[in-house]
Scaffold this motif. Structure first.
Motif, PDB file in Angstrom:
ATOM      1  N   ALA A  50    -110.154 -54.670  27.034  1.00  0.00           N
ATOM      2  CA  ALA A  50    -109.663 -56.170  27.005  1.00  0.00           C
ATOM      3  C   ALA A  50    -108.040 -56.259  26.743  1.00  0.00           C
ATOM      4  O   ALA A  50    -107.057 -57.364  27.113  1.00  0.00           O
ATOM      5  CB  ALA A  50    -110.323 -56.702  25.391  1.00  0.00           C
ATOM      6  N   ASP A  51    -107.196 -55.151  26.041  1.00  0.00           N
ATOM      7  CA  ASP A  51    -105.550 -55.695  25.936  1.00  0.00           C
ATOM      8  C   ASP A  51    -105.656 -54.485  26.869  1.00  0.00           C
ATOM      9  O   ASP A  51    -104.255 -55.440  27.398  1.00  0.00           O
ATOM     10  CB  ASP A  51    -105.440 -53.918  24.791  1.00  0.00           C
ATOM     11  CG  ASP A  51    -106.531 -54.602  23.282  1.00  0.00           C
ATOM     12  OD1 ASP A  51    -106.467 -55.592  22.854  1.00  0.00           O
ATOM     13  OD2 ASP A  51    -106.155 -53.278  22.807  1.00  0.00           O
ATOM     14  N   VAL A  52    -105.500 -54.159  27.492  1.00  0.00           N
ATOM     15  CA  VAL A  52    -105.198 -53.640  29.296  1.00  0.00           C
ATOM     16  C   VAL A  52    -105.049 -55.081  30.083  1.00  0.00           C
ATOM     17  O   VAL A  52    -104.430 -55.008  30.380  1.00  0.00           O
ATOM     18  CB  VAL A  52    -105.725 -53.090  30.314  1.00  0.00           C
ATOM     19  CG1 VAL A  52    -105.770 -52.594  31.271  1.00  0.00           C
ATOM     20  CG2 VAL A  52    -105.515 -51.897  28.979  1.00  0.00           C
ATOM     21  N   LEU A  53    -105.928 -55.476  29.770  1.00  0.00           N
ATOM     22  CA  LEU A  53    -107.035 -57.243  30.291  1.00  0.00           C
ATOM     23  C   LEU A  53    -105.043 -58.033  29.855  1.00  0.00           C
ATOM     24  O   LEU A  53    -104.916 -58.437  30.449  1.00  0.00           O
ATOM     25  CB  LEU A  53    -108.113 -57.779  30.482  1.00  0.00           C
ATOM     26  CG  LEU A  53    -108.561 -58.703  31.756  1.00  0.00           C
ATOM     27  CD1 LEU A  53    -107.717 -59.266  32.862  1.00  0.00           C
ATOM     28  CD2 LEU A  53    -109.797 -59.302  31.609  1.00  0.00           C
ATOM     29  N   ASN A  54    -105.403 -58.399  28.857  1.00  0.00           N
ATOM     30  CA  ASN A  54    -105.186 -59.300  27.955  1.00  0.00           C
ATOM     31  C   ASN A  54    -103.347 -59.180  28.493  1.00  0.00           C
ATOM     32  O   ASN A  54    -102.177 -59.942  28.259  1.00  0.00           O
ATOM     33  CB  ASN A  54    -105.282 -59.556  27.207  1.00  0.00           C
ATOM     34  CG  ASN A  54    -106.247 -60.108  26.114  1.00  0.00           C
ATOM     35  OD1 ASN A  54    -106.967 -61.369  27.364  1.00  0.00           O
ATOM     36  ND2 ASN A  54    -107.343 -60.003  25.664  1.00  0.00           N
ATOM     37  N   ALA A  55    -102.949 -57.602  28.302  1.00  0.00           N
ATOM     38  CA  ALA A  55    -101.601 -57.869  28.526  1.00  0.00           C
ATOM     39  C   ALA A  55    -101.234 -58.078  29.983  1.00  0.00           C
ATOM     40  O   ALA A  55    -100.116 -58.906  30.595  1.00  0.00           O
ATOM     41  CB  ALA A  55    -100.996 -56.378  28.159  1.00  0.00           C
ATOM     42  N   HIS A  56    -102.269 -57.507  31.228  1.00  0.00           N
ATOM     43  CA  HIS A  56    -101.470 -58.355  32.217  1.00  0.00           C
ATOM     44  C   HIS A  56    -101.683 -59.776  32.127  1.00  0.00           C
ATOM     45  O   HIS A  56    -100.849 -59.982  33.293  1.00  0.00           O
ATOM     46  CB  HIS A  56    -102.152 -57.325  32.692  1.00  0.00           C
ATOM     47  CG  HIS A  56    -102.224 -55.987  33.733  1.00  0.00           C
ATOM     48  ND1 HIS A  56    -100.899 -56.229  34.113  1.00  0.00           N
ATOM     49  CD2 HIS A  56    -102.877 -54.760  33.172  1.00  0.00           C
ATOM     50  CE1 HIS A  56    -101.026 -54.330  34.509  1.00  0.00           C
ATOM     51  NE2 HIS A  56    -101.793 -54.025  33.613  1.00  0.00           N
ATOM     52  N   LEU A  57    -102.540 -60.713  31.802  1.00  0.00           N
ATOM     53  CA  LEU A  57    -102.311 -61.430  31.993  1.00  0.00           C
ATOM     54  C   LEU A  57    -101.530 -61.951  31.491  1.00  0.00           C
ATOM     55  O   LEU A  57    -100.587 -63.280  31.952  1.00  0.00           O
ATOM     56  CB  LEU A  57    -103.768 -62.168  31.297  1.00  0.00           C
ATOM     57  CG  LEU A  57    -105.022 -61.837  32.056  1.00  0.00           C
ATOM     58  CD1 LEU A  57    -106.833 -62.115  31.663  1.00  0.00           C
ATOM     59  CD2 LEU A  57    -104.916 -62.461  33.483  1.00  0.00           C
ATOM     60  N   ALA A  58    -100.490 -61.953  30.308  1.00  0.00           N
ATOM     61  CA  ALA A  58     -99.655 -62.332  29.684  1.00  0.00           C
ATOM     62  C   ALA A  58     -98.533 -62.282  30.801  1.00  0.00           C
ATOM     63  O   ALA A  58     -97.135 -62.443  30.513  1.00  0.00           O
ATOM     64  CB  ALA A  58     -99.692 -61.470  28.087  1.00  0.00           C
ATOM     65  N   ALA A  59     -98.634 -61.212  30.808  1.00  0.00           N
ATOM     66  CA  ALA A  59     -97.144 -61.051  31.689  1.00  0.00           C
ATOM     67  C   ALA A  59     -96.732 -61.439  33.125  1.00  0.00           C
ATOM     68  O   ALA A  59     -95.906 -62.158  33.435  1.00  0.00           O
ATOM     69  CB  ALA A  59     -97.638 -59.170  32.528  1.00  0.00           C
TER      70      ALA A  59
END
Length: 309
Positions: A50-59
């Motif tokens: 979840a952290d990996v996915l959310n970081a890319h979505l936030a970017a």
């Protein structure tokens, strides 16, 4: 007046063992933004999917209510949530409905299943390639096809009118690495540089294996003998080793289908040139489909089926 900016409709993710690829996609299928990294399953299992996915979505400043469709190793046992398998024979169009939703979060995030072949003497699995097949099927049309999907573990799929009848995995890339580093052949190729699919030793080895696959282990030793007594250069020795293993793979795959079955090659990057040359040496002219486009098209088909986009 300028056209209004396209709005994102969903997020598509191809999550491999060692790679991560994400696309922000509009309703018309246009890719609005893309992210790539080395945060594959191995890394994400430690740091948090979840952290990996959310970081890319936030970017990308992606809206928080976008649905997300994932294929690949995020659905493995060691992944985010196990997505299981559809058993062959399997209709490709049935794959999206079997997607597993990530529990316990508000966002609609789903992972596509893999395919499993549960034959007693030929058990096999794939995860990720089924989405490429879903995306590539539209370029192939009806009828029977033999689909080659090269990689460290190459997949050869027997496809008939959008239905996967069966498939076979060949450990060609891993075998090449093991033989090159851990057998007597290592002495013959230690100083080898790069070679191309146009190398005559490579093409000749492919053709010999397609014609006489039972001689595979003898042909492998000829790499050593050729270096000792026939002036085989390190590059040609390496090319012969590669051609022998890829030729053996092709021979095995062809043995499982009727003569004349059309062959499709789903591939991107450098492997495309090698497998294209190998198939030509075997007397085959495949339909070539870009693997990156195929996985995006497969995810698009899945998103359309799931969310009526």
């Amino acid at each position: 007046m300028p056209k209004p900016a396209l709005k994102p409709a969903y997020v598509a993710v191809d999550w491999g063992t060692s790679s991560f690829r994400l696309w922000l996609v509009a309703h018309d299928g246009s890719v609005l933004a893309e992210r790539r990294s080395g945060e594959g399953m191995t890394t994400a299992a430690r740091t948090g999917f979840a952290d990996v996915l959310n970081a890319h979505l936030a970017a990308l400043a992606a809206p928080s209510d976008l649905p997300v469709l994932i294929c690949g190793m995020a659905g493995a046992k060691q992944g985010w949530v196990e997505a299981g398998y559809l058993d062959t024979p399997a209709v490709l169009a049935d794959i999206p409905a079997a997607a597993v939703r990530i529990p316990g979060i508000a966002a609609d995030i789903r992972i596509l299943p893999g395919l499993a072949q549960r034959e007693a003497m030929a058990p096999d699995v794939m995860r990720g390639e089924e989405t490429q097949l879903l995306g590539a099927a539209g370029d192939l049309g009806d009828g029977d096809h033999l689909v080659c999907m090269p990689g460290t573990h190459s997949k050869w799929v027997r496809l008939s009118g959008g239905r996967v009848e069966g498939f076979s995995t060949f450990m060609t890339g891993e075998l090449f690495d093991a033989i090159a580093k851990n057998t007597i052949l290592s002495h013959s190729i230690a100083e080898a540089g790069a070679f191309s699919g146009d190398n005559p030793a490579f093409r000749a080895a492919v053709a010999r294996m397609v014609e006489t696959p039972a001689l595979a282990t003898s042909q492998l030793f000829s790499v050593r003998a050729g270096a000792l007594i026939a002036g085989l250069s390190p590059e040609d020795a390496k090319a012969r080793l590669s051609g022998t293993l890829i030729g053996l793979e092709i021979a095995g795959a062809l043995s499982l289908v009727a003569d004349g079955t059309p062959v499709a090659l789903v591939v991107s990057g450098g492997l495309g040139a090698f497998y294209g040359a190998a198939l030509a040496a075997a007397g085959l002219t495949p339909t070539v489909i870009d693997a990156d486009a195929a996985v995006r098209n497969g995810l698009a088909a899945g998103a359309k089926a799931l969310w009526s986009l």
